[in-house]
Design a protein around this motif. Structure first.
Motif, short mmCIF file in Angstrom:
data_model
loop_
_atom_site.label_atom_id
_atom_site.label_comp_id
_atom_site.label_asym_id
_atom_site.label_seq_id
_atom_site.Cartn_x
_atom_site.Cartn_y
_atom_site.Cartn_z
N GLY A 43 -29.82 -49.25 79.04
CA GLY A 43 -29.04 -49.33 80.28
C GLY A 43 -27.56 -49.08 80.04
N ALA A 44 -27.03 -49.63 78.93
CA ALA A 44 -25.62 -49.43 78.60
C ALA A 44 -25.33 -47.97 78.28
N ALA A 45 -26.25 -47.33 77.55
CA ALA A 45 -26.07 -45.92 77.19
C ALA A 45 -26.10 -45.03 78.42
N VAL A 46 -27.00 -45.34 79.35
CA VAL A 46 -27.05 -44.58 80.61
C VAL A 46 -25.77 -44.81 81.40
N GLY A 47 -25.31 -46.06 81.44
CA GLY A 47 -24.09 -46.38 82.18
C GLY A 47 -22.88 -45.62 81.69
N GLU A 48 -22.81 -45.37 80.39
CA GLU A 48 -21.69 -44.61 79.83
C GLU A 48 -21.68 -43.16 80.29
N ARG A 49 -22.82 -42.68 80.76
CA ARG A 49 -22.95 -41.26 81.16
C ARG A 49 -23.09 -41.09 82.67
N LEU A 50 -22.74 -42.11 83.43
CA LEU A 50 -22.96 -42.06 84.88
C LEU A 50 -22.22 -40.90 85.55
N ASP A 51 -20.99 -40.64 85.14
CA ASP A 51 -20.24 -39.53 85.76
C ASP A 51 -20.97 -38.20 85.52
N TRP A 52 -21.43 -38.01 84.30
CA TRP A 52 -22.18 -36.78 83.95
C TRP A 52 -23.47 -36.69 84.76
N ILE A 53 -24.17 -37.81 84.88
CA ILE A 53 -25.44 -37.83 85.63
C ILE A 53 -25.20 -37.50 87.09
N ARG A 54 -24.22 -38.13 87.70
CA ARG A 54 -23.95 -37.90 89.13
C ARG A 54 -23.55 -36.45 89.39
N LYS A 55 -22.74 -35.89 88.48
CA LYS A 55 -22.30 -34.50 88.65
C LYS A 55 -23.50 -33.56 88.69
N HIS A 56 -24.45 -33.75 87.78
CA HIS A 56 -25.58 -32.84 87.73
C HIS A 56 -26.60 -33.12 88.82
N ARG A 57 -26.74 -34.36 89.26
CA ARG A 57 -27.60 -34.64 90.41
C ARG A 57 -27.08 -33.93 91.65
#
Length: 232
Positions: A43-57
């Motif tokens: 969960g922490a590792a995913v949280g660190e990449r939230l900006d990247w995830i949202r951009k590609h979604r």
């Protein structure tokens, strides 16, 4: 797992690295993590990449025109990559859709129908149209690849375009393909049938597609809005 309101599919594997990928058409987030990595660390590792995830979604959603969710007169729906203007007619009688003019579709729905009712009518029309379209494509690619599917079917799959069970020789194709260009649908048919030869997506699988459908990467890119996004 849910991280900041985003569903995340987690697969623990005998690997050393941690990998996140975002997949079209809905922007599904998948994680591959080592067996030893706990839920809190993931969960922490995913949280660190939230900006990247949202951009590609957002990128994937922009690349895939959404079907109107109201299904009222004047709305635009897609069939084989082409836009159609919807004409809604409500009253007694059978539900259905017919092409009334170039680029226009008339939807007949019962008085008081909801948007969900009208969506169901559209997808039943998609199902009927794909049932006409797909048998020749399946036959073509069965011959080209030297395989034979025992059965095939259609269902709504929001996070994948198709699936194949090589043991049962069964192929499923997503109804969400209906709005896509024919070249993309043909790619998915060839892709799933190729799994009857090779289960994985490794070098052998890609070599099969290279021989049978040399432009499959371009078709995949068109289908996916430039493919999935990966973060190591």
């Amino acid at each position: 797992m849910i991280v900041a309101g985003i569903p995340v599919t987690v697969a623990r594997k005998a690997v050393r690295g941690f990998r996140i990928s975002v997949h079209p058409p809905e922007g599904e987030v998948r994680v591959s993590a080592p067996l030893s990595m706990g839920a809190e660390a993931i969960g922490a590792a995913v949280g660190e990449r939230l900006d990247w995830i949202r951009k590609h979604r957002e990128r994937f959603r922009a690349a895939h025109p959404a079907i109107s969710r109201s299904f009222a007169s004047g709305d635009t729906v897609y069939w084989l990559g082409r836009p159609y203007t919807l004409e809604l007619s409500q009253g007694p009688g059978r539900n259905g859709i017919r092409e009334t003019a170039e680029g226009r579709l008339e939807m007949r729905a019962k008085t008081g129908s909801s948007s969900a009712d009208r969506e169901a009518i559209l997808y039943e029309w998609y199902r009927a149209k794909l049932k006409e379209l797909l048998p020749p494509l399946l036959s073509k690619w069965e011959t080209a690849l030297g395989v034979s599917a025992a059965e095939w079917g259609l269902k709504r799959m929001r996070t994948r375009w198709g699936s194949c069970n090589p043991s049962a020789r069964r192929v499923w194709l997503s109804l969400e393909l209906a709005p896509k260009p024919l070249s993309c649908i043909e790619y998915v048919v060839a892709h799933e049938l190729a799994h009857l030869i090779e289960r994985s997506h490794g070098k052998r699988f890609k070599a099969i597609l290279d021989r049978a459908l040399p432009d499959w990467r371009a078709r995949r890119a068109l289908l996916n809005g430039r493919g999935s996004a990966d973060s190591i």
